[in-house]
Every structure is written in C-alpha cells, then in structure tokens.
Scaffold this motif. Sequence first.
Motif, PDB file in Angstrom:
ATOM      1  N   PHE A 263       0.829  -1.204   0.000  1.00 49.17           N
ATOM      2  CA  PHE A 263       0.000   0.000   0.000  1.00 49.17           C
ATOM      3  C   PHE A 263       0.867   1.260   0.000  1.00 49.17           C
ATOM      4  O   PHE A 263       1.811   1.386   0.784  1.00 49.17           O
ATOM      5  N   GLU A 264       0.503   2.186  -0.861  1.00 49.52           N
ATOM      6  CA  GLU A 264       1.090   3.520  -0.870  1.00 49.52           C
ATOM      7  C   GLU A 264       0.062   4.566  -0.459  1.00 49.52           C
ATOM      8  O   GLU A 264       0.412   5.603   0.098  1.00 49.52           O
ATOM      9  N   GLN A 265      -1.191   4.289  -0.756  1.00 52.77           N
ATOM     10  CA  GLN A 265      -2.316   5.098  -0.302  1.00 52.77           C
ATOM     11  C   GLN A 265      -3.244   4.192   0.507  1.00 52.77           C
ATOM     12  O   GLN A 265      -3.439   3.018   0.169  1.00 52.77           O
ATOM     13  N   ILE A 266      -3.832   4.767   1.564  1.00 56.40           N
ATOM     14  CA  ILE A 266      -4.677   3.982   2.471  1.00 56.40           C
ATOM     15  C   ILE A 266      -6.074   4.597   2.489  1.00 56.40           C
ATOM     16  O   ILE A 266      -6.314   5.629   3.115  1.00 56.40           O
ATOM     17  N   GLY A 267      -6.996   3.958   1.762  1.00 57.86           N
ATOM     18  CA  GLY A 267      -8.394   4.356   1.812  1.00 57.86           C
ATOM     19  C   GLY A 267      -9.169   3.452   2.757  1.00 57.86           C
ATOM     20  O   GLY A 267      -8.590   2.601   3.441  1.00 57.86           O
ATOM     21  N   PRO A 268     -10.478   3.605   2.802  1.00 55.07           N
ATOM     22  CA  PRO A 268     -11.282   2.771   3.712  1.00 55.07           C
ATOM     23  C   PRO A 268     -11.102   1.279   3.481  1.00 55.07           C
ATOM     24  O   PRO A 268     -11.111   0.498   4.440  1.00 55.07           O
ATOM     25  N   GLU A 269     -10.926   0.843   2.227  1.00 57.11           N
ATOM     26  CA  GLU A 269     -10.802  -0.579   1.942  1.00 57.11           C
ATOM     27  C   GLU A 269      -9.464  -1.147   2.392  1.00 57.11           C
ATOM     28  O   GLU A 269      -9.349  -2.339   2.680  1.00 57.11           O
ATOM     29  N   GLU A 270      -8.437  -0.323   2.421  1.00 56.79           N
ATOM     30  CA  GLU A 270      -7.102  -0.773   2.808  1.00 56.79           C
ATOM     31  C   GLU A 270      -6.822  -0.612   4.301  1.00 56.79           C
ATOM     32  O   GLU A 270      -5.853  -1.172   4.822  1.00 56.79           O
TER      33      GLU A 270
END
Length: 257
Positions: free
Chosen positions: A166-173
Amino acid sequence: CPRKRSALSSLAQVVQNARMGQVAANPELTIEVQSVGRSGEPVLVIDNFLADPAGIVAAATKAPDWKELPPGGYPGRRAALPRAYVQALLRRLNGPIRRQLLSNAMKLDRFDCSFSMVTRPPGDLTALQRVPHIDIASDKRIAVLHYLCGPTFGGTAFFRQDVTGFEQIGPEEREDYLAERARGLKTLGAAHRYPGQDTPGYSRTGFVEARFNRVIAYRSFTLHSGIIDNPGLLSNDPGKGRLTANFFLDYVSKDPV
C-alpha cells in the motif's frame, strides 16, 4: 487561524474577508507536479510561493500562543497562523489543488491550519512517530506544507508498506494496513528514530527536499513522513528551527448525492 473552520459555504467567503495587500502570493511562483511511487500519485511542488516570506517568519517569532503538543501526535509545537496569510494561500492554491489532485467538481468544505515546528528529540518519540503515517483514510483531504526553513531540515518523503504494497490507504485498505503496522511496530529498536530509508517494513517511494518558501500539497491518505536529517538542529526558536505552516483541507462534491 483558529484550529478548525467548518462548513464554509464557498471559498468566496474566505476571499471576501481578506485584507488585500498584506500577504500576497508571488506572481512568479512555479508549480510542478511530481509522480510518486508505483501508483503515480501526484504531488504539487510550488516554489517561491510568497512575495514576502520573511514577513511570515517574523509573525511566527512573535506568535504568543505556541503550545507543545502531547506525546504521540505531531512531534513538536504549534501556533495560530495570521488570517491574511491563510486567506492568501487558500485563494491561490484552491484552483491548482482541484485541477491536479482532485476534481473541478469539488469544493473546499473545511480546513485546519497552524504554524508547526518539529522539536521532539529522537529518543523521546513514541513508536507511532517512528514510522510513516497517513493523516486520514480519505482521498478528499489535502495536506499542504509551506516550508519556512531550508534543506538542512530534511523534507518530506513518501513510502510504501512492504508487506501490503500500500502507498495510499483508503477505507478498503485501512484494516489490513493497521494490522501490518501493529506487527511492524514490534520490530522497532532503539536505533530507529524519525522515519527514513532504514525504517523496517517500509520503502521510500519519493522525496521532496525542504526549501525556504516552498509549498508542497498531496492527498494525505498517501503514506508519508517528515524527514529529519539533522535532529541536532531542532529548536524552539521559529527563526532558527524547522518552521513550517501546515494545512489540512477537506473537500466535498459540489453536488452531493
């Protein structure tokens, strides 16, 4: 500025209250868009932002409300920003942010801002302050950082979490990211201080050097960290230390469903 302003009906409200001429963006500033990591995440790098940056540094040295923050969050101290400066920055950068990082269909809803100075010695950091972080698991918050110090104070780096990728963390991650972060914190030793190239479990994907009067803007769900190359230079004196102005801008759709 006050720490938080909510439910602005439009950016025009901010502009309307500005006392023109006190603080102004430099008409000769430059804006570059850098791509970070495998995801190609855009980062705005704006050089020579203010026409008179020395005036903002002077305001920081005179600010009466500097407060040391408690352990665990930002590793230093903060103070309120001059209103005219906040208005000038929002007015000048709202357009580039919407075009390059979001969408012209977005509008500024609320923001949080302050002078900031990293002051905490590396040995006093908590575990979470020793690894890269995100500010919020949302692609609609923009972090803006105005460097009012030079390259000796490092800069800002972006990272990938090695196990998850992961480089970006949204709700799914978020859940997987937090679980792996918790496992990784157990591997930190006394030698791991401010995040850097050798932070276990993370790989650096990009770096923007601190430069006086440079502004960077990025979506704050991107893993990142301030890079403190010379912690011995950290100071409580705004005229000598790692002085920045920090903003968090929250955007919403113009026509919410």
